[in-house]
Write a protein that holds these residues in place. Sequence first.
Motif, PDB file in Angstrom:
ATOM      1  N   PHE A   9       0.852  -1.184   0.000  1.00  0.00           N
ATOM      2  CA  PHE A   9       0.000   0.000   0.000  1.00  0.00           C
ATOM      3  C   PHE A   9       0.885   1.229   0.000  1.00  0.00           C
ATOM      4  O   PHE A   9       1.923   1.256   0.638  1.00  0.00           O
ATOM      5  CB  PHE A   9      -0.975   0.010   1.187  1.00  0.00           C
ATOM      6  CG  PHE A   9      -0.314   0.069   2.540  1.00  0.00           C
ATOM      7  CD1 PHE A   9      -0.023   1.289   3.153  1.00  0.00           C
ATOM      8  CD2 PHE A   9       0.021  -1.096   3.205  1.00  0.00           C
ATOM      9  CE1 PHE A   9       0.580   1.336   4.393  1.00  0.00           C
ATOM     10  CE2 PHE A   9       0.635  -1.058   4.460  1.00  0.00           C
ATOM     11  CZ  PHE A   9       0.909   0.163   5.044  1.00  0.00           C
ATOM     12  N   ASP A  10       0.502   2.200  -0.772  1.00  0.00           N
ATOM     13  CA  ASP A  10       1.159   3.513  -0.773  1.00  0.00           C
ATOM     14  C   ASP A  10       2.689   3.422  -0.810  1.00  0.00           C
ATOM     15  O   ASP A  10       3.378   4.064  -0.014  1.00  0.00           O
ATOM     16  CB  ASP A  10       0.681   4.302   0.441  1.00  0.00           C
ATOM     17  CG  ASP A  10       1.013   5.795   0.331  1.00  0.00           C
ATOM     18  OD1 ASP A  10       1.102   6.300  -0.802  1.00  0.00           O
ATOM     19  OD2 ASP A  10       1.184   6.436   1.384  1.00  0.00           O
ATOM     20  N   GLY A  11       3.228   2.606  -1.710  1.00  0.00           N
ATOM     21  CA  GLY A  11       4.676   2.494  -1.854  1.00  0.00           C
ATOM     22  C   GLY A  11       5.366   1.700  -0.765  1.00  0.00           C
ATOM     23  O   GLY A  11       6.589   1.747  -0.640  1.00  0.00           O
ATOM     24  N   THR A  12       4.589   0.970   0.037  1.00  0.00           N
ATOM     25  CA  THR A  12       5.136   0.204   1.144  1.00  0.00           C
ATOM     26  C   THR A  12       4.849  -1.275   0.929  1.00  0.00           C
ATOM     27  O   THR A  12       3.724  -1.659   0.644  1.00  0.00           O
ATOM     28  CB  THR A  12       4.523   0.672   2.483  1.00  0.00           C
ATOM     29  OG1 THR A  12       4.764   2.072   2.626  1.00  0.00           O
ATOM     30  CG2 THR A  12       5.130  -0.053   3.659  1.00  0.00           C
ATOM     31  N   TYR A  34      -4.770   5.433  11.011  1.00  0.00           N
ATOM     32  CA  TYR A  34      -4.470   4.117  10.433  1.00  0.00           C
ATOM     33  C   TYR A  34      -4.376   3.012  11.483  1.00  0.00           C
ATOM     34  O   TYR A  34      -4.504   1.841  11.157  1.00  0.00           O
ATOM     35  CB  TYR A  34      -3.140   4.139   9.674  1.00  0.00           C
ATOM     36  CG  TYR A  34      -3.171   4.887   8.374  1.00  0.00           C
ATOM     37  CD1 TYR A  34      -4.074   4.562   7.369  1.00  0.00           C
ATOM     38  CD2 TYR A  34      -2.273   5.918   8.149  1.00  0.00           C
ATOM     39  CE1 TYR A  34      -4.095   5.247   6.175  1.00  0.00           C
ATOM     40  CE2 TYR A  34      -2.284   6.615   6.941  1.00  0.00           C
ATOM     41  CZ  TYR A  34      -3.196   6.270   5.966  1.00  0.00           C
ATOM     42  OH  TYR A  34      -3.204   6.941   4.793  1.00  0.00           O
ATOM     43  N   THR A  86       6.589  -4.005   8.318  1.00  0.00           N
ATOM     44  CA  THR A  86       7.082  -3.328   7.124  1.00  0.00           C
ATOM     45  C   THR A  86       8.351  -4.002   6.610  1.00  0.00           C
ATOM     46  O   THR A  86       9.291  -4.247   7.369  1.00  0.00           O
ATOM     47  CB  THR A  86       7.351  -1.841   7.418  1.00  0.00           C
ATOM     48  OG1 THR A  86       6.120  -1.239   7.850  1.00  0.00           O
ATOM     49  CG2 THR A  86       7.884  -1.114   6.199  1.00  0.00           C
ATOM     50  N   GLU A 119       9.776   0.534   2.245  1.00  0.00           N
ATOM     51  CA  GLU A 119       8.880   1.683   2.118  1.00  0.00           C
ATOM     52  C   GLU A 119       9.452   2.716   1.162  1.00  0.00           C
ATOM     53  O   GLU A 119      10.637   2.705   0.854  1.00  0.00           O
ATOM     54  CB  GLU A 119       8.582   2.291   3.485  1.00  0.00           C
ATOM     55  CG  GLU A 119       9.780   2.588   4.332  1.00  0.00           C
ATOM     56  CD  GLU A 119       9.454   2.788   5.807  1.00  0.00           C
ATOM     57  OE1 GLU A 119       8.274   2.913   6.168  1.00  0.00           O
ATOM     58  OE2 GLU A 119      10.399   2.825   6.597  1.00  0.00           O
ATOM     59  N   GLY A 120       8.570   3.581   0.666  1.00  0.00           N
ATOM     60  CA  GLY A 120       8.987   4.612  -0.276  1.00  0.00           C
ATOM     61  C   GLY A 120       9.368   4.052  -1.631  1.00  0.00           C
ATOM     62  O   GLY A 120      10.233   4.604  -2.320  1.00  0.00           O
ATOM     63  N   GLU A 173       9.095   2.896  -5.584  1.00  0.00           N
ATOM     64  CA  GLU A 173       8.526   3.218  -6.885  1.00  0.00           C
ATOM     65  C   GLU A 173       7.880   1.938  -7.426  1.00  0.00           C
ATOM     66  O   GLU A 173       8.216   0.835  -6.981  1.00  0.00           O
ATOM     67  CB  GLU A 173       9.626   3.713  -7.832  1.00  0.00           C
ATOM     68  CG  GLU A 173      10.312   4.982  -7.382  1.00  0.00           C
ATOM     69  CD  GLU A 173       9.368   6.180  -7.331  1.00  0.00           C
ATOM     70  OE1 GLU A 173       8.446   6.242  -8.176  1.00  0.00           O
ATOM     71  OE2 GLU A 173       9.542   7.029  -6.440  1.00  0.00           O
TER      72      GLU A 173
END
Length: 171
Positions: free
Chosen positions: A75-78, A110, A121, A124-125, A127
């Motif tokens: 989700f969201d680059g993670t 969240y 995790t 993260e971050g 592309e």
Amino acid sequence: MAQTLEFFFDGEADAAVRGLWRRLSEAGVPGPARRRPHVMFAAAQSIPAATRKALREDLRLLSIPALWLSTLAAFDGTLVLTAVVDTELLAVHSAVHDVLAKRVKQPAAYYLPGSWVPHCTLAEGLEPAQMTTGFAALYPVGSIRASITEIVVVDTQTGEADVLRDLLEGT
């Protein structure tokens, strides 16, 4: 968020997650910036000392279930490994948030009951191309059984950790 409530894993689960981080690194995918594998139960701008004391007392009364980390998700680059959600896990999460309710500054939505997706995790971050590479490097991931050994409030700015419960020490 400035302070988080994190549940840390036993040595075997910790090593298994670090092994996944190594596989990602070998594939050219950067791992998380954080230091120890964990599942975050809450996050807020601040978790005051009086609230931590109340959490310590409540956490001593709870039976903390082991987690099964088994689903690779994103989700969201993670890139994450999600935990199987069962009634025992939700009961602990709910108990934690009963203590935190109206006692913390700026809680993160969240992590509130009904929104929370328990996960560890992995990266993260990312592309889109890194996400694809990460999935390819880890799939199929298998299951990791993680016993919880420590419950800690971590200051994400300073790295300072306040151990609320050490399950190995019995406190």
